[in-house]
Write a protein that holds these residues in place. Sequence first.
Motif, PDB file in Angstrom:
ATOM      1  N   LEU A 139      36.302  41.277  42.933  1.00 11.34           N
ATOM      2  CA  LEU A 139      35.329  40.641  42.654  1.00 11.34           C
ATOM      3  C   LEU A 139      36.455  39.658  43.169  1.00 11.34           C
ATOM      4  O   LEU A 139      37.301  39.417  42.146  1.00 11.34           O
ATOM      5  CB  LEU A 139      33.918  39.935  43.151  1.00 11.34           C
ATOM      6  CG  LEU A 139      32.883  40.957  43.108  1.00 11.34           C
ATOM      7  CD1 LEU A 139      31.942  40.440  42.779  1.00 11.34           C
ATOM      8  CD2 LEU A 139      33.274  40.823  45.229  1.00 11.34           C
ATOM      9  N   ARG A 140      36.993  38.080  43.362  1.00  8.70           N
ATOM     10  CA  ARG A 140      37.466  36.757  43.030  1.00  8.70           C
ATOM     11  C   ARG A 140      35.977  35.937  42.290  1.00  8.70           C
ATOM     12  O   ARG A 140      35.022  35.556  42.536  1.00  8.70           O
ATOM     13  CB  ARG A 140      37.973  36.343  44.574  1.00  8.70           C
ATOM     14  CG  ARG A 140      38.669  37.255  45.412  1.00  8.70           C
ATOM     15  CD  ARG A 140      38.874  36.057  46.361  1.00  8.70           C
ATOM     16  NE  ARG A 140      39.631  34.709  45.868  1.00  8.70           N
ATOM     17  CZ  ARG A 140      40.093  33.766  46.695  1.00  8.70           C
ATOM     18  NH1 ARG A 140      40.098  34.223  48.341  1.00  8.70           N
ATOM     19  NH2 ARG A 140      40.770  33.145  46.395  1.00  8.70           N
ATOM     20  N   LEU A 141      36.921  35.491  41.400  1.00 12.68           N
ATOM     21  CA  LEU A 141      36.269  34.848  39.396  1.00 12.68           C
ATOM     22  C   LEU A 141      35.098  33.516  40.268  1.00 12.68           C
ATOM     23  O   LEU A 141      34.499  33.168  40.490  1.00 12.68           O
ATOM     24  CB  LEU A 141      36.577  34.781  38.311  1.00 12.68           C
ATOM     25  CG  LEU A 141      36.307  34.343  37.416  1.00 12.68           C
ATOM     26  CD1 LEU A 141      34.809  34.496  37.419  1.00 12.68           C
ATOM     27  CD2 LEU A 141      37.308  34.339  36.442  1.00 12.68           C
ATOM     28  N   PRO A 142      36.500  32.950  40.968  1.00 13.68           N
ATOM     29  CA  PRO A 142      35.581  31.130  41.798  1.00 13.68           C
ATOM     30  C   PRO A 142      35.401  31.652  43.068  1.00 13.68           C
ATOM     31  O   PRO A 142      34.301  30.806  42.758  1.00 13.68           O
ATOM     32  CB  PRO A 142      37.079  30.930  42.676  1.00 13.68           C
ATOM     33  CG  PRO A 142      38.366  32.025  41.697  1.00 13.68           C
ATOM     34  CD  PRO A 142      38.096  33.203  41.393  1.00 13.68           C
ATOM     35  N   VAL A 143      34.996  32.847  43.523  1.00 12.70           N
ATOM     36  CA  VAL A 143      33.950  32.895  44.682  1.00 12.70           C
ATOM     37  C   VAL A 143      32.890  33.467  44.028  1.00 12.70           C
ATOM     38  O   VAL A 143      31.852  32.693  44.502  1.00 12.70           O
ATOM     39  CB  VAL A 143      34.261  33.858  45.964  1.00 12.70           C
ATOM     40  CG1 VAL A 143      33.783  34.111  46.680  1.00 12.70           C
ATOM     41  CG2 VAL A 143      35.644  33.703  46.862  1.00 12.70           C
ATOM     42  N   VAL A 144      32.622  33.558  43.118  1.00 11.62           N
ATOM     43  CA  VAL A 144      31.327  34.256  42.412  1.00 11.62           C
ATOM     44  C   VAL A 144      31.030  32.676  41.847  1.00 11.62           C
ATOM     45  O   VAL A 144      29.659  33.079  41.437  1.00 11.62           O
ATOM     46  CB  VAL A 144      31.873  35.443  41.413  1.00 11.62           C
ATOM     47  CG1 VAL A 144      30.202  35.651  40.076  1.00 11.62           C
ATOM     48  CG2 VAL A 144      31.995  36.796  42.032  1.00 11.62           C
ATOM     49  N   LEU A 145      31.070  32.635  40.885  1.00  9.60           N
ATOM     50  CA  LEU A 145      31.084  31.459  40.485  1.00  9.60           C
ATOM     51  C   LEU A 145      30.814  30.453  41.415  1.00  9.60           C
ATOM     52  O   LEU A 145      29.177  29.901  41.087  1.00  9.60           O
ATOM     53  CB  LEU A 145      31.768  30.203  39.388  1.00  9.60           C
ATOM     54  CG  LEU A 145      31.217  29.357  38.793  1.00  9.60           C
ATOM     55  CD1 LEU A 145      30.901  29.704  37.597  1.00  9.60           C
ATOM     56  CD2 LEU A 145      33.317  29.029  38.195  1.00  9.60           C
ATOM     57  N   VAL A 146      31.030  30.398  42.759  1.00  8.75           N
ATOM     58  CA  VAL A 146      30.607  29.081  43.602  1.00  8.75           C
ATOM     59  C   VAL A 146      29.489  29.678  44.079  1.00  8.75           C
ATOM     60  O   VAL A 146      28.240  28.397  44.499  1.00  8.75           O
ATOM     61  CB  VAL A 146      31.482  28.961  44.576  1.00  8.75           C
ATOM     62  CG1 VAL A 146      31.228  27.805  45.757  1.00  8.75           C
ATOM     63  CG2 VAL A 146      33.073  28.070  44.626  1.00  8.75           C
ATOM     64  N   ALA A 147      29.712  30.765  44.963  1.00 12.05           N
ATOM     65  CA  ALA A 147      28.498  31.716  44.860  1.00 12.05           C
ATOM     66  C   ALA A 147      27.527  31.284  43.891  1.00 12.05           C
ATOM     67  O   ALA A 147      25.915  31.282  44.404  1.00 12.05           O
ATOM     68  CB  ALA A 147      28.468  33.100  45.074  1.00 12.05           C
ATOM     69  N   THR A 148      27.241  31.349  42.990  1.00 13.66           N
ATOM     70  CA  THR A 148      26.199  31.550  41.808  1.00 13.66           C
ATOM     71  C   THR A 148      25.926  29.809  41.449  1.00 13.66           C
ATOM     72  O   THR A 148      24.402  29.802  41.395  1.00 13.66           O
ATOM     73  CB  THR A 148      26.639  31.729  40.534  1.00 13.66           C
ATOM     74  OG1 THR A 148      26.803  33.356  40.726  1.00 13.66           O
ATOM     75  CG2 THR A 148      25.963  32.042  39.544  1.00 13.66           C
ATOM     76  N   VAL A 149      26.456  28.830  41.094  1.00 17.60           N
ATOM     77  CA  VAL A 149      26.276  27.020  41.516  1.00 17.60           C
ATOM     78  C   VAL A 149      25.751  26.773  42.199  1.00 17.60           C
ATOM     79  O   VAL A 149      24.323  26.653  42.644  1.00 17.60           O
ATOM     80  CB  VAL A 149      27.630  26.731  41.085  1.00 17.60           C
ATOM     81  CG1 VAL A 149      26.929  25.126  41.191  1.00 17.60           C
ATOM     82  CG2 VAL A 149      28.476  26.937  39.864  1.00 17.60           C
ATOM     83  N   ALA A 150      25.670  27.219  44.304  1.00 16.61           N
ATOM     84  CA  ALA A 150      25.580  27.100  44.741  1.00 16.61           C
ATOM     85  C   ALA A 150      23.757  27.601  45.446  1.00 16.61           C
ATOM     86  O   ALA A 150      22.898  26.905  45.568  1.00 16.61           O
ATOM     87  CB  ALA A 150      26.532  27.497  46.476  1.00 16.61           C
ATOM     88  N   ALA A 151      23.995  28.851  45.059  1.00 17.02           N
ATOM     89  CA  ALA A 151      22.103  29.369  45.246  1.00 17.02           C
ATOM     90  C   ALA A 151      21.255  28.748  43.935  1.00 17.02           C
ATOM     91  O   ALA A 151      20.210  28.979  44.323  1.00 17.02           O
ATOM     92  CB  ALA A 151      22.548  30.792  44.291  1.00 17.02           C
ATOM     93  N   VAL A 152      21.907  28.729  42.496  1.00  9.78           N
ATOM     94  CA  VAL A 152      21.124  27.981  42.215  1.00  9.78           C
ATOM     95  C   VAL A 152      20.800  27.109  42.313  1.00  9.78           C
ATOM     96  O   VAL A 152      19.330  26.908  42.845  1.00  9.78           O
ATOM     97  CB  VAL A 152      21.803  27.942  40.685  1.00  9.78           C
ATOM     98  CG1 VAL A 152      21.089  27.250  39.419  1.00  9.78           C
ATOM     99  CG2 VAL A 152      22.268  29.670  40.175  1.00  9.78           C
ATOM    100  N   ALA A 153      21.294  25.796  42.991  1.00 10.54           N
ATOM    101  CA  ALA A 153      21.027  24.313  43.085  1.00 10.54           C
ATOM    102  C   ALA A 153      19.878  24.323  44.047  1.00 10.54           C
ATOM    103  O   ALA A 153      19.151  23.927  44.724  1.00 10.54           O
ATOM    104  CB  ALA A 153      22.519  23.441  43.779  1.00 10.54           C
ATOM    105  N   ALA A 154      20.661  25.398  45.261  1.00  2.66           N
ATOM    106  CA  ALA A 154      19.608  25.751  46.782  1.00  2.66           C
ATOM    107  C   ALA A 154      18.223  25.884  46.316  1.00  2.66           C
ATOM    108  O   ALA A 154      17.128  25.963  46.969  1.00  2.66           O
ATOM    109  CB  ALA A 154      20.387  26.260  47.709  1.00  2.66           C
ATOM    110  N   GLY A 155      18.214  26.917  45.551  1.00  3.10           N
ATOM    111  CA  GLY A 155      17.180  27.120  44.553  1.00  3.10           C
ATOM    112  C   GLY A 155      16.166  26.082  44.187  1.00  3.10           C
ATOM    113  O   GLY A 155      14.609  26.406  45.539  1.00  3.10           O
ATOM    114  N   ASP A 156      16.186  26.069  43.672  1.00  5.49           N
ATOM    115  CA  ASP A 156      15.415  24.659  42.920  1.00  5.49           C
ATOM    116  C   ASP A 156      15.562  23.831  44.108  1.00  5.49           C
ATOM    117  O   ASP A 156      14.183  22.967  44.008  1.00  5.49           O
ATOM    118  CB  ASP A 156      17.051  24.749  41.431  1.00  5.49           C
ATOM    119  CG  ASP A 156      17.015  25.747  40.435  1.00  5.49           C
ATOM    120  OD1 ASP A 156      16.538  26.370  40.815  1.00  5.49           O
ATOM    121  OD2 ASP A 156      17.511  25.103  39.589  1.00  5.49           O
ATOM    122  N   LEU A 157      15.829  23.703  44.252  1.00  2.84           N
ATOM    123  CA  LEU A 157      15.809  21.777  44.931  1.00  2.84           C
ATOM    124  C   LEU A 157      15.008  22.442  46.168  1.00  2.84           C
ATOM    125  O   LEU A 157      13.993  21.682  46.836  1.00  2.84           O
ATOM    126  CB  LEU A 157      16.971  21.710  45.846  1.00  2.84           C
ATOM    127  CG  LEU A 157      17.203  20.707  47.170  1.00  2.84           C
ATOM    128  CD1 LEU A 157      17.057  19.511  45.952  1.00  2.84           C
ATOM    129  CD2 LEU A 157      18.671  19.937  47.690  1.00  2.84           C
TER     130      LEU A 157
END
Length: 204
Positions: free
Chosen positions: A39-57
């Motif tokens: 996997l690509r590290l930047p994509v994993v990181l972006v997907a994680t940040v986006a998912a955490v923010a989306a779920g909390d919001l």
Amino acid sequence: MQWAYVVIFVLLVGDCLLPFLPAETSVIAGGALAAGGQLRLPVVLVATVAAVAAGDLLTHEAARRGGRRLFGRWTGKGRPRRVLTKVSGALQRRGGAIVATGRFVPMGRTAVALATGYARFPRRRFVPALLVGAVLWSCYMVSLGYLGGRVFDQPYTAAGVGSVVSIAVTAVFAIRQARAPKKQHEGPNGRISDELHGQGRAQG
């Protein structure tokens, strides 16, 4: 393995309302797979940040719109208003810190998202703090997997070790909080921390 990014995103979004989902393990596994080149590290990181923010919001907005009725059922007659007053006081004093660090506390992500929505915590303060917390937590969890992947040949072994480390760190934090003097959890508005933990138990 493009589907892996989607799995990480979906599990993390759902984790806010369904804490039993293996969301943290999926993030650590993503970091381990990135270390191995799958996997690509930047994509994993972006997907994680986006998912955490989306779920909390999403959870915050759901509580903001319909939380009072649901919260009233959980806490019993007369108590919701007292709890709201105490939670609102805590958020007014250190709301940004509570939102940013809530993800690192057991059940904290769900409790903070629901409490801030229910207390009508201003979005202009909630969103920036949420993004800071999402970035910090995501870097921490992905790094656990990535470093484990560098040490171990098998990414799943690295994911398992990383998960154990994460659980151990969380457990130590929870034990220290439980053993802290009771007065440290109190403030001008009373037993705020106890009320927040009570919400977490109700939600769990």
